[in-house]
Motif scaffolding. Sequence first.
Motif, mmCIF file in Angstrom:
data_model
loop_
_atom_site.group_PDB
_atom_site.id
_atom_site.type_symbol
_atom_site.label_atom_id
_atom_site.label_comp_id
_atom_site.label_asym_id
_atom_site.label_seq_id
_atom_site.Cartn_x
_atom_site.Cartn_y
_atom_site.Cartn_z
ATOM 1 N N ASP A 135 -80.800 9.474 26.680
ATOM 2 C CA ASP A 135 -81.780 8.594 26.462
ATOM 3 C C ASP A 135 -81.833 7.865 26.776
ATOM 4 O O ASP A 135 -81.029 6.882 27.263
ATOM 5 C CB ASP A 135 -81.416 8.389 24.574
ATOM 6 N N TRP B 14 -77.636 15.736 28.897
ATOM 7 C CA TRP B 14 -78.359 15.459 28.649
ATOM 8 C C TRP B 14 -78.483 13.920 27.658
ATOM 9 O O TRP B 14 -77.694 13.048 28.116
ATOM 10 C CB TRP B 14 -79.972 16.288 27.398
ATOM 11 N N SER C 4 -82.863 15.311 31.365
ATOM 12 C CA SER C 4 -81.840 16.349 31.140
ATOM 13 C C SER C 4 -81.844 16.910 32.641
ATOM 14 O O SER C 4 -82.926 17.016 33.468
ATOM 15 C CB SER C 4 -82.238 16.989 30.352
ATOM 16 N N ASP D 184 -86.685 11.298 26.996
ATOM 17 C CA ASP D 184 -85.201 11.873 27.016
ATOM 18 C C ASP D 184 -85.523 12.633 28.747
ATOM 19 O O ASP D 184 -85.894 12.867 28.846
ATOM 20 C CB ASP D 184 -86.025 13.460 25.975
#
Length: 164
Positions: free
Chosen positions: A137, A135, A130, A128
Amino acid sequence: MKNKIFLYLFVFAALVALYQFISTNNMQKAMTADVEGLKNEVEQLQDSVQKSQLKILDMQYFTLENNDDALAYYDHLNLENPSRYIEDKLLETNEPSGDNPLIPYEGMESDFKINKIKVLNHKWILADFSDGKFWGDLIIKYELKDDLSIDFTLLDHLLYARSN
């Protein structure tokens, strides 16, 4: 007169005994109800614990720690916790300033950094990233070499649309 006193004492003793019997009976019923309520609560808690344990086992299914075949690839390296080692190496790719080179996006609010990591097996990682406001993946392929260096290759990525 003596007979009347004994009669009154007998009636009084009978009333006290009757009161004691009824009071004890009511107390017994209340305690039985409390015990039954506690039994039901314990059963519910046991069911809840069992469901939680099953959820945890389900969540751990895709992890390196629970995959003996994947861990066998690292037996010769004598790593105590291969998953933690790989996560640390991936976090080291976060640049002190600037975006992480594995993330194919430029940070909009600040720099994109990898936050959470899940090592799936001996080849793949989910991560993940951000910048504090946006954000996404990543799916990363990795190769842990005999000299304990790791090559990371980005397989796919996703940046979530920001909703207001």
